[in-house]
Design a protein around this motif. Structure first.
Motif, PDB file in Angstrom:
ATOM      1  N   PRO A  40      21.188  15.602  25.802  1.00  0.00           N
ATOM      2  CA  PRO A  40      22.615  15.940  25.774  1.00  0.00           C
ATOM      3  C   PRO A  40      23.513  14.696  25.865  1.00  0.00           C
ATOM      4  O   PRO A  40      24.558  14.638  25.217  1.00  0.00           O
ATOM      5  CB  PRO A  40      22.793  16.849  26.985  1.00  0.00           C
ATOM      6  N   LYS A  41      23.090  13.707  26.642  1.00  0.00           N
ATOM      7  CA  LYS A  41      23.886  12.479  26.762  1.00  0.00           C
ATOM      8  C   LYS A  41      23.983  11.765  25.419  1.00  0.00           C
ATOM      9  O   LYS A  41      25.077  11.378  24.990  1.00  0.00           O
ATOM     10  CB  LYS A  41      23.279  11.554  27.816  1.00  0.00           C
ATOM     11  N   LEU A  42      22.854  11.606  24.731  1.00  0.00           N
ATOM     12  CA  LEU A  42      22.884  10.946  23.414  1.00  0.00           C
ATOM     13  C   LEU A  42      23.646  11.783  22.397  1.00  0.00           C
ATOM     14  O   LEU A  42      24.391  11.245  21.573  1.00  0.00           O
ATOM     15  CB  LEU A  42      21.465  10.666  22.925  1.00  0.00           C
ATOM     16  N   ARG A  43      23.483  13.102  22.445  1.00  0.00           N
ATOM     17  CA  ARG A  43      24.229  13.978  21.539  1.00  0.00           C
ATOM     18  C   ARG A  43      25.731  13.812  21.758  1.00  0.00           C
ATOM     19  O   ARG A  43      26.517  13.784  20.815  1.00  0.00           O
ATOM     20  CB  ARG A  43      23.819  15.431  21.765  1.00  0.00           C
ATOM     21  N   SER A  44      26.131  13.684  23.025  1.00  0.00           N
ATOM     22  CA  SER A  44      27.549  13.475  23.339  1.00  0.00           C
ATOM     23  C   SER A  44      28.043  12.144  22.791  1.00  0.00           C
ATOM     24  O   SER A  44      29.147  12.067  22.242  1.00  0.00           O
ATOM     25  CB  SER A  44      27.780  13.534  24.850  1.00  0.00           C
ATOM     26  N   ILE A  45      27.255  11.102  22.938  1.00  0.00           N
ATOM     27  CA  ILE A  45      27.647   9.786  22.426  1.00  0.00           C
ATOM     28  C   ILE A  45      27.809   9.834  20.905  1.00  0.00           C
ATOM     29  O   ILE A  45      28.793   9.320  20.360  1.00  0.00           O
ATOM     30  CB  ILE A  45      26.625   8.703  22.857  1.00  0.00           C
ATOM     31  N   VAL A  46      26.866  10.469  20.229  1.00  0.00           N
ATOM     32  CA  VAL A  46      26.959  10.598  18.772  1.00  0.00           C
ATOM     33  C   VAL A  46      28.197  11.403  18.390  1.00  0.00           C
ATOM     34  O   VAL A  46      28.945  11.028  17.471  1.00  0.00           O
ATOM     35  CB  VAL A  46      25.675  11.248  18.200  1.00  0.00           C
ATOM     36  N   THR A  47      28.445  12.491  19.085  1.00  0.00           N
ATOM     37  CA  THR A  47      29.576  13.366  18.768  1.00  0.00           C
ATOM     38  C   THR A  47      30.899  12.658  19.002  1.00  0.00           C
ATOM     39  O   THR A  47      31.800  12.700  18.150  1.00  0.00           O
ATOM     40  CB  THR A  47      29.496  14.665  19.582  1.00  0.00           C
ATOM     41  N   VAL A  48      31.031  11.993  20.140  1.00  0.00           N
ATOM     42  CA  VAL A  48      32.256  11.247  20.420  1.00  0.00           C
ATOM     43  C   VAL A  48      32.466  10.180  19.353  1.00  0.00           C
ATOM     44  O   VAL A  48      33.581  10.005  18.839  1.00  0.00           O
ATOM     45  CB  VAL A  48      32.230  10.637  21.840  1.00  0.00           C
ATOM     46  N   SER A  49      31.416   9.481  18.981  1.00  0.00           N
ATOM     47  CA  SER A  49      31.527   8.450  17.948  1.00  0.00           C
ATOM     48  C   SER A  49      31.989   9.033  16.620  1.00  0.00           C
ATOM     49  O   SER A  49      32.852   8.462  15.945  1.00  0.00           O
ATOM     50  CB  SER A  49      30.185   7.738  17.767  1.00  0.00           C
ATOM     51  N   GLU A  76      30.035   3.060  30.444  1.00  0.00           N
ATOM     52  CA  GLU A  76      29.419   3.331  29.142  1.00  0.00           C
ATOM     53  C   GLU A  76      30.457   3.777  28.118  1.00  0.00           C
ATOM     54  O   GLU A  76      30.444   3.291  26.984  1.00  0.00           O
ATOM     55  CB  GLU A  76      28.328   4.395  29.272  1.00  0.00           C
ATOM     56  N   ILE A  77      31.364   4.681  28.498  1.00  0.00           N
ATOM     57  CA  ILE A  77      32.356   5.142  27.526  1.00  0.00           C
ATOM     58  C   ILE A  77      33.295   4.003  27.133  1.00  0.00           C
ATOM     59  O   ILE A  77      33.687   3.884  25.978  1.00  0.00           O
ATOM     60  CB  ILE A  77      33.121   6.396  28.011  1.00  0.00           C
ATOM     61  N   ALA A  78      33.610   3.129  28.088  1.00  0.00           N
ATOM     62  CA  ALA A  78      34.451   1.973  27.759  1.00  0.00           C
ATOM     63  C   ALA A  78      33.741   1.065  26.758  1.00  0.00           C
ATOM     64  O   ALA A  78      34.360   0.575  25.802  1.00  0.00           O
ATOM     65  CB  ALA A  78      34.815   1.204  29.033  1.00  0.00           C
ATOM     66  N   GLU A  79      32.464   0.858  26.946  1.00  0.00           N
ATOM     67  CA  GLU A  79      31.696   0.019  26.015  1.00  0.00           C
ATOM     68  C   GLU A  79      31.554   0.691  24.650  1.00  0.00           C
ATOM     69  O   GLU A  79      31.675   0.030  23.606  1.00  0.00           O
ATOM     70  CB  GLU A  79      30.321  -0.290  26.601  1.00  0.00           C
ATOM     71  N   ILE A  80      31.301   1.986  24.653  1.00  0.00           N
ATOM     72  CA  ILE A  80      31.174   2.740  23.399  1.00  0.00           C
ATOM     73  C   ILE A  80      32.470   2.655  22.603  1.00  0.00           C
ATOM     74  O   ILE A  80      32.464   2.353  21.404  1.00  0.00           O
ATOM     75  CB  ILE A  80      30.805   4.207  23.693  1.00  0.00           C
ATOM     76  N   LEU A  81      33.596   2.897  23.251  1.00  0.00           N
ATOM     77  CA  LEU A  81      34.882   2.887  22.554  1.00  0.00           C
ATOM     78  C   LEU A  81      35.272   1.480  22.101  1.00  0.00           C
ATOM     79  O   LEU A  81      35.858   1.316  21.025  1.00  0.00           O
ATOM     80  CB  LEU A  81      35.966   3.513  23.421  1.00  0.00           C
TER      81      LEU A  81
END
Length: 106
Positions: A40-49, A76-81
């Motif tokens: 679910p965590k990776l799915r969320s990262i992909v979806t947010v991206s 993590e969200i700060a780095e992703i964004l």
């Protein structure tokens, strides 16, 4: 296990019942529940991206909240964004940061 989603039924069920069914039963029921294939965590990262990339800010807030619930940390969200800013556009990342900042401060 992913929680049962009813947003499609609640928001669009009377207007677009098939779309609501596909949203709740297929996308959030079948796809999001495939946790052995993708967490679910990776799915969320992909979806947010994907949402940031497409500029789909209306759905972004829900998925940022879901990402936090699925274990994505503030760092993590700060780095992703920050990473996405260079690939999707600065304004899209800026808008996403504004929403993320509110969600990760509570």
């Amino acid at each position: 296990m992913a929680e049962k989603q009813t947003a499609g039924h609640d928001l669009l069920g009377a207007f677009a019942p098939k779309f609501a069914e596909l949203n709740d039963e297929v996308l959030f029921g079948e796809v999001w529940s495939r946790e052995e294939e993708l967490s679910p965590k990776l799915r969320s990262i992909v979806t947010v991206s994907a949402l940031v990339s497409g500029g789909n800010l209306e759905q972004l807030e829900h998925h940022l909240q879901r990402a936090k619930a699925n274990g994505v940390t503030k760092d993590e969200i700060a780095e992703i964004l920050t990473h996405l800013a260079f690939y999707t556009g600065w304004p899209k990342a800026w808008s996403a940061f504004n929403r993320a900042k509110e969600i990760w401060t509570d």
